[in-house]
Motif scaffolding. Structure first.
Motif, PDB file in Angstrom:
ATOM      1  N   GLY A 246       0.838  -1.183   0.000  1.00 38.34           N
ATOM      2  CA  GLY A 246       0.000   0.000   0.000  1.00 38.34           C
ATOM      3  C   GLY A 246       0.883   1.245   0.000  1.00 38.34           C
ATOM      4  O   GLY A 246       1.497   1.584  -1.001  1.00 38.34           O
ATOM      5  N   PHE A 247       0.966   1.908   1.148  1.00 41.04           N
ATOM      6  CA  PHE A 247       1.879   3.039   1.275  1.00 41.04           C
ATOM      7  C   PHE A 247       3.172   2.626   1.966  1.00 41.04           C
ATOM      8  O   PHE A 247       4.013   3.460   2.285  1.00 41.04           O
ATOM      9  N   THR A 248       3.307   1.329   2.191  1.00 36.17           N
ATOM     10  CA  THR A 248       4.533   0.755   2.750  1.00 36.17           C
ATOM     11  C   THR A 248       4.963  -0.392   1.855  1.00 36.17           C
ATOM     12  O   THR A 248       4.140  -1.205   1.449  1.00 36.17           O
ATOM     13  N   GLY A 249       6.238  -0.464   1.545  1.00 32.78           N
ATOM     14  CA  GLY A 249       6.730  -1.493   0.637  1.00 32.78           C
ATOM     15  C   GLY A 249       6.571  -2.902   1.201  1.00 32.78           C
ATOM     16  O   GLY A 249       6.458  -3.102   2.406  1.00 32.78           O
ATOM     17  N   ALA A 250       6.562  -3.873   0.302  1.00 32.97           N
ATOM     18  CA  ALA A 250       6.479  -5.282   0.692  1.00 32.97           C
ATOM     19  C   ALA A 250       7.519  -6.049  -0.101  1.00 32.97           C
ATOM     20  O   ALA A 250       7.800  -5.714  -1.261  1.00 32.97           O
ATOM     21  N   LYS A 251       8.078  -7.087   0.511  1.00 30.04           N
ATOM     22  CA  LYS A 251       9.120  -7.817  -0.195  1.00 30.04           C
ATOM     23  C   LYS A 251       9.211  -9.254   0.292  1.00 30.04           C
ATOM     24  O   LYS A 251       8.779  -9.605   1.385  1.00 30.04           O
ATOM     25  N   ARG A 252       9.809 -10.079  -0.576  1.00 29.62           N
ATOM     26  CA  ARG A 252      10.226 -11.439  -0.240  1.00 29.62           C
ATOM     27  C   ARG A 252      11.685 -11.552  -0.669  1.00 29.62           C
ATOM     28  O   ARG A 252      12.006 -11.394  -1.840  1.00 29.62           O
ATOM     29  N   THR A 253      12.554 -11.791   0.287  1.00 23.07           N
ATOM     30  CA  THR A 253      13.981 -11.900   0.004  1.00 23.07           C
ATOM     31  C   THR A 253      14.574 -13.055   0.795  1.00 23.07           C
ATOM     32  O   THR A 253      13.907 -13.668   1.629  1.00 23.07           O
TER      33      THR A 253
ATOM     34  N   VAL B  76       0.370 -10.053  -6.830  1.00 27.23           N
ATOM     35  CA  VAL B  76       1.014  -8.891  -6.218  1.00 27.23           C
ATOM     36  C   VAL B  76       0.309  -7.615  -6.657  1.00 27.23           C
ATOM     37  O   VAL B  76      -0.242  -7.537  -7.759  1.00 27.23           O
ATOM     38  N   GLN B  77       0.351  -6.629  -5.771  1.00 26.43           N
ATOM     39  CA  GLN B  77      -0.202  -5.324  -6.099  1.00 26.43           C
ATOM     40  C   GLN B  77       0.640  -4.251  -5.428  1.00 26.43           C
ATOM     41  O   GLN B  77       0.814  -4.262  -4.210  1.00 26.43           O
ATOM     42  N   ALA B  78       1.161  -3.345  -6.241  1.00 25.62           N
ATOM     43  CA  ALA B  78       1.947  -2.230  -5.732  1.00 25.62           C
ATOM     44  C   ALA B  78       1.092  -0.974  -5.862  1.00 25.62           C
ATOM     45  O   ALA B  78       1.142  -0.268  -6.870  1.00 25.62           O
TER      46      ALA B  78
ATOM     47  N   PRO C 182      -3.455  -3.863 -10.877  1.00 22.96           N
ATOM     48  CA  PRO C 182      -3.117  -2.465 -11.178  1.00 22.96           C
ATOM     49  C   PRO C 182      -2.778  -1.653  -9.933  1.00 22.96           C
ATOM     50  O   PRO C 182      -3.357  -1.850  -8.863  1.00 22.96           O
ATOM     51  N   GLY C 183      -1.844  -0.739 -10.094  1.00 19.75           N
ATOM     52  CA  GLY C 183      -1.445   0.143  -9.014  1.00 19.75           C
ATOM     53  C   GLY C 183      -0.600   1.276  -9.552  1.00 19.75           C
ATOM     54  O   GLY C 183      -0.425   1.423 -10.768  1.00 19.75           O
ATOM     55  N   ALA C 184      -0.061   2.081  -8.660  1.00 23.52           N
ATOM     56  CA  ALA C 184       0.797   3.196  -9.051  1.00 23.52           C
ATOM     57  C   ALA C 184       2.230   3.000  -8.582  1.00 23.52           C
ATOM     58  O   ALA C 184       3.081   3.854  -8.809  1.00 23.52           O
ATOM     59  N   GLY C 185       2.504   1.886  -7.916  1.00 28.92           N
ATOM     60  CA  GLY C 185       3.844   1.595  -7.436  1.00 28.92           C
ATOM     61  C   GLY C 185       4.621   0.723  -8.408  1.00 28.92           C
ATOM     62  O   GLY C 185       4.220   0.521  -9.557  1.00 28.92           O
TER      63      GLY C 185
ATOM     64  N   GLY D 143      -1.226  -0.987 -14.414  1.00 27.08           N
ATOM     65  CA  GLY D 143      -1.935   0.272 -14.212  1.00 27.08           C
ATOM     66  C   GLY D 143      -1.030   1.455 -14.493  1.00 27.08           C
ATOM     67  O   GLY D 143      -0.447   1.579 -15.566  1.00 27.08           O
ATOM     68  N   LEU D 144      -0.890   2.346 -13.509  1.00 24.22           N
ATOM     69  CA  LEU D 144      -0.012   3.505 -13.642  1.00 24.22           C
ATOM     70  C   LEU D 144       1.398   3.219 -13.154  1.00 24.22           C
ATOM     71  O   LEU D 144       2.276   4.084 -13.250  1.00 24.22           O
ATOM     72  N   GLY D 145       1.602   2.037 -12.616  1.00 25.84           N
ATOM     73  CA  GLY D 145       2.897   1.693 -12.027  1.00 25.84           C
ATOM     74  C   GLY D 145       3.865   1.100 -13.039  1.00 25.84           C
ATOM     75  O   GLY D 145       3.787   1.366 -14.238  1.00 25.84           O
TER      76      GLY D 145
END
Length: 217
Positions: free
Chosen positions: A102-109, A120-122, A147-150, A196-198
């Motif tokens: 959302g407004f905080t990043g997410a990751k798998r590492t 996934v959705q950014a 879709p997202g903006a990230g 989307g816009l991302g």
């Protein structure tokens, strides 16, 4: 049941690689000049991997059997399409592993196991899927992008493949610096949906990734 990978579309790079493989087979004495001419023409007109496999299958050694391993105690025998409520997310197309930024990043590492179904959705920040130390028991991985903006960043090891032909965009961007066909014994990630816009970017390890992995060892 047919392999979904066989119905995926091929591009000029895959057609050229197939022709090169046919030419080498002729040099090795596996094809006559007439057979080479005929198969090369068919390879140039191929639309799917199934078309190319039909031309190359009798020239390659048989593939070794794939050994699937249980995941978190869940039996491998039924992981595809299973509706078992005890199965972890990602082992059914109806219950994909969802990673949302959302407004905080997410990751798998690091060391993690990539299931065959991900979503996934950014929305506003970045989703990072770092597979450099990951493992998987699936030859075909379905990655749906909502879709997202990230930004969605996918980092894969050498030998893995990523196809983005099914990934749409509006004002966003899609980029892949990864081969669209996997090396022997490695998985193919099929990316679909819309950014989307991302943005979406698939790449291999850069110098910073390699340095980090070296330090981790």
């Amino acid at each position: 049941m047919s392999d979904p990978h066989e119905q995926l579309r091929v591009g000029n790079a895959e057609r050229s690689a197939a022709v090169a493989e046919l030419q080498q087979a002729a040099v090795d004495g596996k094809l006559t000049p007439d057979e080479l001419t005929e198969r090369s023409a068919l390879a140039q007109a191929a639309r799917t991997y199934a078309d190319l496999d039909a031309l190359l299958g009798d020239l390659r050694p048989p593939a070794p059997p794939v050994q699937l391993q249980p995941v978190q105690g869940y039996p491998v025998a039924g992981y595809r399409g299973s509706s078992d409520p005890t199965a972890p997310p990602g082992w059914s197309p109806h219950d994909p592993l969802l990673i949302n930024a959302g407004f905080t990043g997410a990751k798998r590492t690091g060391e993690w196991q990539v299931p065959p179904f991900l979503q996934v959705q950014a929305l506003a920040d970045t989703v990072r899927l770092d597979c450099l130390q990951a493992t998987t028991t699936s030859e075909l991985i379905d990655l749906e992008v909502l879709p997202g903006a990230g930004a969605v960043v996918l980092v894969v090891p050498e030998g893995w493949a990523v196809q983005v032909d099914r990934l749409g965009k509006t004002w966003g961007s899609v980029s892949s610096k990864v081969p669209s066909r996997a090396a022997w014994g490695n998985p193919l990630i099929v990316v679909r949906g819309s950014v989307g816009l991302g943005s979406f970017k698939a790449r291999g390890a850069n110098w910073l990734d390699r340095r980090r992995l070296g330090q981790d060892r």
